[in-house]
Design a protein around this motif. Structure first.
Motif, PDB file in Angstrom:
ATOM      1  N   UNK A 180       0.820  -1.218   0.000  1.00 34.42           N
ATOM      2  CA  UNK A 180       0.000   0.000   0.000  1.00 34.42           C
ATOM      3  C   UNK A 180       0.850   1.263   0.000  1.00 34.42           C
ATOM      4  N   UNK A 181       2.192   1.090   0.037  1.00 37.77           N
ATOM      5  CA  UNK A 181       3.108   2.232   0.060  1.00 37.77           C
ATOM      6  C   UNK A 181       4.393   1.835  -0.665  1.00 37.77           C
ATOM      7  N   UNK A 182       4.898   2.730  -1.519  1.00 40.34           N
ATOM      8  CA  UNK A 182       6.130   2.466  -2.261  1.00 40.34           C
ATOM      9  C   UNK A 182       7.112   3.600  -2.019  1.00 40.34           C
ATOM     10  N   UNK A 183       8.366   3.246  -1.788  1.00 43.60           N
ATOM     11  CA  UNK A 183       9.450   4.222  -1.723  1.00 43.60           C
ATOM     12  C   UNK A 183      10.187   4.212  -3.054  1.00 43.60           C
ATOM     13  N   UNK A 184      10.209   5.372  -3.726  1.00 44.21           N
ATOM     14  CA  UNK A 184      10.895   5.532  -5.005  1.00 44.21           C
ATOM     15  C   UNK A 184      12.117   6.430  -4.822  1.00 44.21           C
ATOM     16  N   UNK A 185      13.180   6.212  -5.598  1.00 42.72           N
ATOM     17  CA  UNK A 185      14.322   7.134  -5.542  1.00 42.72           C
ATOM     18  C   UNK A 185      13.945   8.486  -6.148  1.00 42.72           C
ATOM     19  N   UNK A 186      14.614   9.512  -5.715  1.00 42.74           N
ATOM     20  CA  UNK A 186      14.352  10.865  -6.195  1.00 42.74           C
ATOM     21  C   UNK A 186      14.457  10.907  -7.718  1.00 42.74           C
ATOM     22  N   UNK A 187      13.525  11.633  -8.349  1.00 38.53           N
ATOM     23  CA  UNK A 187      13.503  11.829  -9.808  1.00 38.53           C
ATOM     24  C   UNK A 187      13.283  10.517 -10.575  1.00 38.53           C
ATOM     25  N   UNK A 188      12.563   9.614  -9.998  1.00 40.77           N
ATOM     26  CA  UNK A 188      12.278   8.340 -10.651  1.00 40.77           C
ATOM     27  C   UNK A 188      11.369   8.553 -11.854  1.00 40.77           C
ATOM     28  N   UNK A 189      11.567   7.763 -12.907  1.00 38.50           N
ATOM     29  CA  UNK A 189      10.737   7.821 -14.104  1.00 38.50           C
ATOM     30  C   UNK A 189       9.516   6.919 -13.895  1.00 38.50           C
ATOM     31  N   UNK A 190       8.390   7.505 -13.491  1.00 35.60           N
ATOM     32  CA  UNK A 190       7.224   6.716 -13.106  1.00 35.60           C
ATOM     33  C   UNK A 190       6.563   6.012 -14.282  1.00 35.60           C
ATOM     34  N   UNK A 191       6.878   6.451 -15.491  1.00 35.27           N
ATOM     35  CA  UNK A 191       6.320   5.762 -16.652  1.00 35.27           C
ATOM     36  C   UNK A 191       6.822   4.315 -16.722  1.00 35.27           C
TER      37      UNK A 191
END
Length: 354
Positions: free
Chosen positions: A214-225
């Protein structure tokens, strides 16, 4: 019954039902009827989800795994116990309470089972089949509407109901479970296949389980596409009217309130520090340093069921020190026998109160 007799009965149950799921041949129609009719009793329990839950649980019922699981406790659980465990089962996903039932019966305890109103067909049917295989279980299994005359309790519910359970069962040895959520960690090094597997952690059982992300940690400036492209194969989830109603409702709220979010047509990504996201929504946070993620997990470890991440993270000493269960992409809803809910070992609990 001896421990070996109990194990053999569960192995036979797993073998019989697994074969029936594969064939649904003449004489096995009842199981198929349970799978098909569950959706009318609970619309979230689609035939596909019920069959998936059955196969995942039945896969645990093999001789090698059951013996390895019970072996450290063999001298405690060799013979039947005269103690009764009251079980209050959850019903958020199909058969979610089966591991509790299995743990108590395999250890030789009697059980009083209060099935959830949302899952009142599957586990009673499996217990009926278990008794047909080993009639001695009939004296050890009691399906009830209300617990009474029990020695131990294992109860699963919401944060609100847990307060009631804590008070009501305060004088009885117990395990009380509350709401928990699971998270995923993305580093940016994942392949499209990895991200595609993450779709199972998000969408299996419509995301209703405590092991669903229910929660995701992404690195800064991640390409969400990259993330959205990888999970596109799960778009059919929006065909389920209850899921889609939740997705559309939350989307409307965000649009009216002007809340920033990302939308791929069946899932909303919203920046939020919380862990428990609404259905159809996954919260996310970005990080510069991985230490931010570790700190955040440490501060909230009592609310986290498991963490989905790559093998490199699973092997790091700092993550191991958090004492939060770690699992690979696509496996959060495939717990093994020792993957105890909330990290509480039921067999240790039973041994201490045997």
């Amino acid at each position: 019954m001896t421990s070996n007799q109990r194990i053999e009965a569960f192995v036979n149950l797993g073998s019989q039902l697994s074969n029936e799921i594969q064939t649904f041949s003449e004489g096995t129609q009842t199981l198929n009827e349970i799978i098909q009719s569950s959706q009318f009793q609970n619309p979230w329990f689609t035939p596909g989800n019920v069959e998936q839950a059955l196969q995942a649980n039945l896969a645990l019922l093999n001789l090698v795994d059951l013996r390895a699981w019970i072996e450290p406790y063999s001298k405690y659980f060799q013979n039947d116990s005269d103690k009764t465990v009251g079980l209050i089962l959850a019903g958020n996903i199909p058969m979610v309470g089966f591991h509790d039932v299995l743990s108590c019966l395999i250890a030789g305890f009697n059980v009083q089972v209060k099935a959830s109103a949302d899952d009142k067909l599957l586990i009673p049917y499996l217990l009926k089949r278990l008794i047909e295989i080993e009639p001695a279980f009939k004296a050890k299994i009691n399906l009830v509407d209300r617990l009474s005359n029990f020695d131990l309790v294992i109860a699963t519910g919401s944060n609100n109901s847990s307060r009631y359970f804590d008070y009501y069962f305060k004088k009885t040895p117990h395990i009380i479970r509350k709401n928990r959520n699971s998270v995923a960690i993305i580093t940016g090094k994942e392949t499209k296949s990895d991200l595609g597997k993450l779709g199972h952690d998000l969408f299996d059982y419509f995301g209703l389980g405590c092991r669903n992300v229910s929660k995701i940690f992404f690195p800064k400036n991640y390409n969400y596409s990259l993330f959205f492209e990888a999970i596109e194969s799960f778009s059919s989830i929006s065909n389920h009217y209850k899921y889609n109603n939740n997705y559309e409702y939350n989307k409307a709220i965000y649009l009216v309130n002007g809340d920033k979010h990302l939308d791929n047509g069946f899932l909303l990504l919203k920046a939020d520090t919380r862990f428990a996201s609404p259905l159809g929504v996954v919260y996310f946070e970005e990080y510069d340093l991985f230490s931010f993620v570790e700190t955040h997990l440490e501060e909230n470890k009592d609310s986290i069921q498991c963490v989905v991440c790559e093998e490199a993270i699973q092997g790091s000493n700092s993550m191991q020190d958090l004492e939060i269960p770690l699992t690979g992409f696509g496996t959060s809803q495939l717990p093994g026998l020792v993957d105890y809910a909330d990290g509480v070992n039921i067999l240790d609990f039973l041994k201490a109160n045997s």
